[in-house]
Design an enzyme around this catalytic site. Sequence first.
Site, PDB file in Angstrom:
ATOM      1  N   ASP A 100       2.961  -5.089   7.516  1.00 25.26           N
ATOM      2  CA  ASP A 100       1.747  -4.275   7.468  1.00 25.26           C
ATOM      3  C   ASP A 100       0.564  -5.236   7.515  1.00 25.26           C
ATOM      4  OD1 ASP A 100      -0.563  -3.015   6.653  1.00 25.26           O
ATOM      5  OD2 ASP A 100       0.317  -2.023   4.911  1.00 25.26           O
ATOM      6  N   GLN A 110      -4.739  -5.573   6.557  1.00 22.94           N
ATOM      7  CA  GLN A 110      -5.760  -6.408   5.922  1.00 22.94           C
ATOM      8  C   GLN A 110      -5.723  -7.848   6.431  1.00 22.94           C
ATOM      9  OE1 GLN A 110      -8.052  -5.165   4.025  1.00 22.94           O
ATOM     10  NE2 GLN A 110      -7.158  -3.141   3.666  1.00 22.94           N
ATOM     11  N   CYS A 165      -4.918   2.825  -3.745  1.00 21.04           N
ATOM     12  CA  CYS A 165      -3.640   3.225  -3.118  1.00 21.04           C
ATOM     13  C   CYS A 165      -2.530   2.219  -3.378  1.00 21.04           C
ATOM     14  CB  CYS A 165      -3.793   3.459  -1.616  1.00 21.04           C
ATOM     15  SG  CYS A 165      -4.881   4.832  -1.227  1.00 21.04           S
ATOM     16  N   HIS A 222       0.879  -1.181   0.000  1.00 21.42           N
ATOM     17  CA  HIS A 222       0.000   0.000   0.000  1.00 21.42           C
ATOM     18  C   HIS A 222       0.915   1.229   0.000  1.00 21.42           C
ATOM     19  CE1 HIS A 222      -2.821   2.925   1.773  1.00 21.42           C
ATOM     20  NE2 HIS A 222      -3.799   2.101   1.430  1.00 21.42           N
ATOM     21  N   LYS A 252     -10.728  -1.177  10.536  1.00 19.25           N
ATOM     22  CA  LYS A 252     -10.942  -2.262   9.573  1.00 19.25           C
ATOM     23  C   LYS A 252     -11.349  -3.555  10.286  1.00 19.25           C
ATOM     24  CE  LYS A 252      -7.459  -0.484   6.325  1.00 19.25           C
ATOM     25  NZ  LYS A 252      -8.294   0.221   5.345  1.00 19.25           N
TER      26      LYS A 252
END
Lengths: 419, 160
Positions: free
Chosen positions: A213, A216, A377, A136, A239
Amino acid sequence: MKIIDSTLRPQFTSTFDVERIRAEFPILKLRIDDKPLVYLDNAASSQMPQPVIDRLVRYQTSQHANINRGVHYLSETATAEYEESRRKLQRFINAREDREVIFTSGTTDSINLVMHGYGRKFIGSGDEIILTTLEHHSNIVPWQMLAEEKGATIRVVPINDAGELLVDEYESLFTDRTKFVGVLHVSNALGTINPVKQMIAFAHARGVPVLVDGAQAAPHMNVDVQDLDCDFYAFSGHKMCGPTGIGILYGKAELLERMQPFKGGGDMILSVTFERTTYNSIPHKFEAGTPPIAPAVGLGAAVDYLSGIGMDAIAAYELQLLNYATEQMRDLPDVRIIGTAAAKTAVLSFEVKGVHPHDIGTLLNHEGVAVRTGHHCVQPVMLRLKVPATTRASFAFYNTMSEVDAFIAGIRTVQKIFT
Amino acid sequence: MNSKSLYQEVILDHNKKPRNYGTLDKASHHAVGHNPLCGDHLDIALNLEGELIDRIAFHGESCAICKASASMMTTVVKGKTREDAETLIKEFRDMATGALNLDAEHHLGRLTVFAGVRDLPTRVKCAILPWHTLHAALNSVTTTSTEAEDDPMHAAIGDA
């Protein structure tokens, strides 16, 4: 037109009661253009269940004050709730100690903390940082800023046409100047689940720390930072059924202790004179100023909620949603799925021949279906896969098989309008 | 809000069979417009004979709303003066942002099929991009963007 036969849907043998879960999400009762809301933009932000909303209300109505300083009842209560939430997050990702869990404003803030706190101290001229094509923008731009400041170089792990990282290429990027690796656990645009554990082990064998990261991944699977052995793990509250404005940076204690502070201010110090400031211990060293207390408490309630359902149960149900949606989508003419990795979360990026994603998004909205359109993104991914933009449907555990049907029917409607 | 009403036959037709699509051999004015939010871009070339737009063409990558808006724009401004084109640019922009009273006198004619975008804030820029780019071409700005702060029309478009 193909008639969707509901008897063809997968039959669940598990006890996953999606209707009971949906009843706890007030927003899912909304109607859009007089159609029931079908919310498939969960990778951008998820919705909040009543227990989390109630927790925020309870905090604001009976527990709020500033933390860490007051001697009065409310300040002590707020401090205790804030720290209790930290321990909930510690258990959620199986961190060794609660001081390894830092509250940030979100994944972007967490990554910037690592860039400033670790990168600016330990990465110098001529050093190399390894990132992947799938990152991202939030895990690209901070490192570009650092590379420019320090004269460091960024090396990029390529992907194949399915959207999977080429792990051999990753390994061949290492040199004796490699100082850092940043990799996303799950691709926001394609859903690819990356083999981060294996990548971390390879980097560690060369003494290189790894930031994952997890924005997600944390909402969709069981994350165990000790099992992954990652050095840093970043994710966002909004999220995963929590509020906006709150996120987590997990970091190994010995690394966090060696890092320099990111932001200066109150709470992150032990003593201040104009000659010298002594920084507080971790995690407080990285939590300057009044933190987002209510969102932190809300995120604690969100991980309680998710753990109550069970991350493994959530992952298993979402995989069934993905498989059903993928199957239905493959039956559509002139539709191409972008991102066909063997290991995926429930994300479907796609193109419809002759129809721009923005038109798809607007027309699906008319059917009550909320999707994301654009470059998500991840412009390097779009460039690599030669698509200017995609439409993305991203699912959560509160989505249903009949919502998949509504989504597929919506795409058929779009195609009919454009023929 | 009725997003479907925007996708009327005339818009779908111009999207499918865009008029004046392509390039010009000889162009006195030219500009490229970008919408960095979605990656769309539009290339507009025109030839002024005195004050008259005597030829105009466009090409690029964009959604149906943008392409149809560009196609209809070229058919409307062709043969008009620069001043008349600027009037249409202003009126179209005002219509798309909801600032134009459609019951009052205006010159938009069948361009009013785009009036529905005012209820779709994220799509306003799609409809305006061709007009924005035409304005840039007429004022000899060769590249423009819906996000360009120094662009003369940026303030009017705002954040969608």
